[in-house]
Design an enzyme around this catalytic site. Structure first.
Site, mmCIF file in Angstrom:
data_model
loop_
_atom_site.group_PDB
_atom_site.id
_atom_site.type_symbol
_atom_site.label_atom_id
_atom_site.label_comp_id
_atom_site.label_asym_id
_atom_site.label_seq_id
_atom_site.Cartn_x
_atom_site.Cartn_y
_atom_site.Cartn_z
ATOM 1 N N ARG A 1 -36.280 18.802 -78.496
ATOM 2 C CA ARG A 1 -36.809 19.348 -79.734
ATOM 3 C C ARG A 1 -36.729 18.264 -80.801
ATOM 4 O O ARG A 1 -35.740 17.532 -80.856
ATOM 5 C CB ARG A 1 -35.864 20.460 -80.159
ATOM 6 C CG ARG A 1 -36.493 21.677 -80.702
ATOM 7 C CD ARG A 1 -35.413 22.734 -80.834
ATOM 8 N NE ARG A 1 -35.333 23.567 -79.630
ATOM 9 C CZ ARG A 1 -36.166 24.562 -79.370
ATOM 10 N NH1 ARG A 1 -37.138 24.853 -80.197
ATOM 11 N NH2 ARG A 1 -36.027 25.272 -78.276
ATOM 12 N N LYS B 1 -48.598 22.447 -77.605
ATOM 13 C CA LYS B 1 -48.691 22.291 -76.154
ATOM 14 C C LYS B 1 -50.109 22.569 -75.630
ATOM 15 O O LYS B 1 -50.640 23.664 -75.777
ATOM 16 C CB LYS B 1 -47.692 23.215 -75.475
ATOM 17 C CG LYS B 1 -47.593 22.981 -73.981
ATOM 18 C CD LYS B 1 -46.244 23.351 -73.451
ATOM 19 C CE LYS B 1 -46.258 23.415 -71.933
ATOM 20 N NZ LYS B 1 -44.935 23.600 -71.365
ATOM 21 N N ARG C 1 -42.348 26.013 -66.133
ATOM 22 C CA ARG C 1 -41.028 25.416 -65.892
ATOM 23 C C ARG C 1 -39.942 26.368 -66.348
ATOM 24 O O ARG C 1 -40.173 27.263 -67.131
ATOM 25 C CB ARG C 1 -40.901 24.092 -66.648
ATOM 26 C CG ARG C 1 -41.717 22.961 -66.020
ATOM 27 C CD ARG C 1 -41.544 21.668 -66.795
ATOM 28 N NE ARG C 1 -40.163 21.213 -66.740
ATOM 29 C CZ ARG C 1 -39.419 20.942 -67.820
ATOM 30 N NH1 ARG C 1 -39.908 21.079 -69.023
ATOM 31 N NH2 ARG C 1 -38.179 20.519 -67.678
HETATM 32 C C1 BTN Z 1 -44.813 24.222 -67.854
HETATM 33 O O1 BTN Z 1 -44.087 25.211 -67.996
HETATM 34 O O2 BTN Z 1 -44.986 23.417 -68.769
HETATM 35 C C2 BTN Z 1 -45.500 23.978 -66.538
HETATM 36 C C3 BTN Z 1 -46.720 24.839 -66.359
HETATM 37 C C4 BTN Z 1 -47.418 24.641 -65.037
HETATM 38 C C5 BTN Z 1 -48.535 25.618 -64.815
HETATM 39 C C6 BTN Z 1 -49.348 25.289 -63.598
HETATM 40 S S1 BTN Z 1 -50.855 26.201 -63.537
HETATM 41 C C7 BTN Z 1 -51.142 25.641 -61.901
HETATM 42 C C8 BTN Z 1 -49.804 25.659 -61.187
HETATM 43 N N1 BTN Z 1 -49.540 26.958 -60.607
HETATM 44 C C9 BTN Z 1 -48.512 27.574 -61.209
HETATM 45 O O3 BTN Z 1 -48.098 28.723 -60.911
HETATM 46 N N2 BTN Z 1 -48.003 26.807 -62.169
HETATM 47 C C10 BTN Z 1 -48.697 25.535 -62.253
#
Ligand code: BTN
Length: 326
Positions: A323, A188, A123
């Protein structure tokens, strides 16, 4: 003798059983020489994979690898999930499973998984650390007719079913940090990235991506991950990645199927059952401002409810981060 470069993934698939294989036999299967096998094995540290070599016995990966297999995942799908799925692809390596379903595959109900992502997306423009054969990188493509307005709160609902799916295979004490971080022991464990293509006010294609830390390599370059993280193995949960993927899909596909009709309403209590920092003081930051107050929960649109001296206010939007105030 052939001079092609040995397919590293073919080599890893043979070694995945954790047994010894001689350089000679590996060379034979891969149509190459013992020396070429040895040379190719030198790249394995890049994959976070440790190879043991014993004179007279050959090479092995201690503990083996728990690789993804589409047939194993399919065989564990519920009837409902199987009927909602159109195709399921497992890649050895891909840029991003989300991007693949946004730009390459157009079919509704497609699932894309990869052993490794070279450009995993998180994200807020961040990268998602995606080492080989360790974690889960799963995306689903889903078409909706009613536009993105009908999807308010979806990412929170995805979080709820993630918690419920993991509970089903014995992973307890998970919590959800608004809007969609999955936490274990306050760190996380996974994240959700939803991207949308098409007409945002009408027919659009949704790609729901889930990243879940199962078994990070021992040598994680801490610079690559900006938040405190944990993996399932670190919390002493042993899971089979194929069982995990099937269980996630058994929860996720029915959710996607019904959500445009139900909205977030039915998920409010379920979210409150595992929301992080409920009743605690938190601060919310957007690129332009920071507010703080007591976290009361979420409303039936998935907005965060914050109580401060000026009363209760609701907050929404992908650019906000939360946070806890210690
Ligand atoms: C976050 O930042 O919390 C979200 C992470 C999401 C990662 C997943 S892995 C599968 C899918 N493909 C990606 O490139 N990102 C999501």
């Amino acid at each position: 003798m052939s001079h092609h470069k040995i397919d590293i993934y073919a080599l890893l698939r043979i070694l995945a059983d954790g047994e010894f294989h001689s350089g000679e036999s590996l060379g034979e299967i891969l149509g190459s020489t013992r020396a070429a096998v040895w040379k190719r094995l030198q790249v394995l540290p890049e994959f976070g994979v440790t190879v043991e070599s014993v004179k007279g016995r050959g090479y092995r990966l201690p503990g083996g690898l728990n690789l993804l297999a589409a047939d194993k995942i399919r065989s564990r799908l519920s009837g409902e999930a199987a009927s909602l799925l159109s195709q399921l692809q497992c890649f050895n390596e891909i840029g991003s499973t989300n991007r693949h379903l946004l730009e390459v595959v157009a079919e509704h109900g497609s699932v894309c998984l990869a052993e490794r992502q070279t450009e995993g997306r998180g994200r807020r423009g961040r990268a998602w650390f995606s080492p080989f054969a360790r974690n889960i990188y799963l995306s689903v493509r889903w078409h909706v007719e009613q536009g993105v307005a009908s999807l308010e709160g979806l990412s929170l609902a995805v979080g709820v079913v993630l918690v419920e799916a993991l509970a089903e295979i014995g992973v307890a004490d998970l919590s959800l940090k608004w809007p969609n971080d999955l936490l274990l022991q306050g760190k996380k464990l996974g994240g959700i990235l939803i991207e949308v293509g098409g007409d945002l006010t009408g027919e659009c294609a949704l790609v729901v991506g889930i990243g879940l830390n199962v078994n990070m390599p021992d040598s994680v370059d801490v610079e690559t991950i900006t938040q405190p993280w944990i993996d399932l193995r670190g919390a002493a949960f042993e899971v089979d990645r194929n069982v995990l993927c099937a269980t996630l899909l058994n929860h996720l596909l029915p959710l996607l199927n019904t959500f445009p009709g139900t909205g977030f309403g039915p998920y409010v209590t379920r979210w409150m059952a595992c929301g992080a920092y409920l009743g605690k003081d938190v601060s919310l930051s957007s690129p332009t401002r920071t507010v703080s107050g007591k976290l009361l929960g979420v409303d039936d649109r998935g907005a965060l409810l914050l109580e401060s001296e000026s009363g209760v206010a609701s907050f929404n939007g992908g650019e906000i981060s939360l946070r806890a105030i210690q």
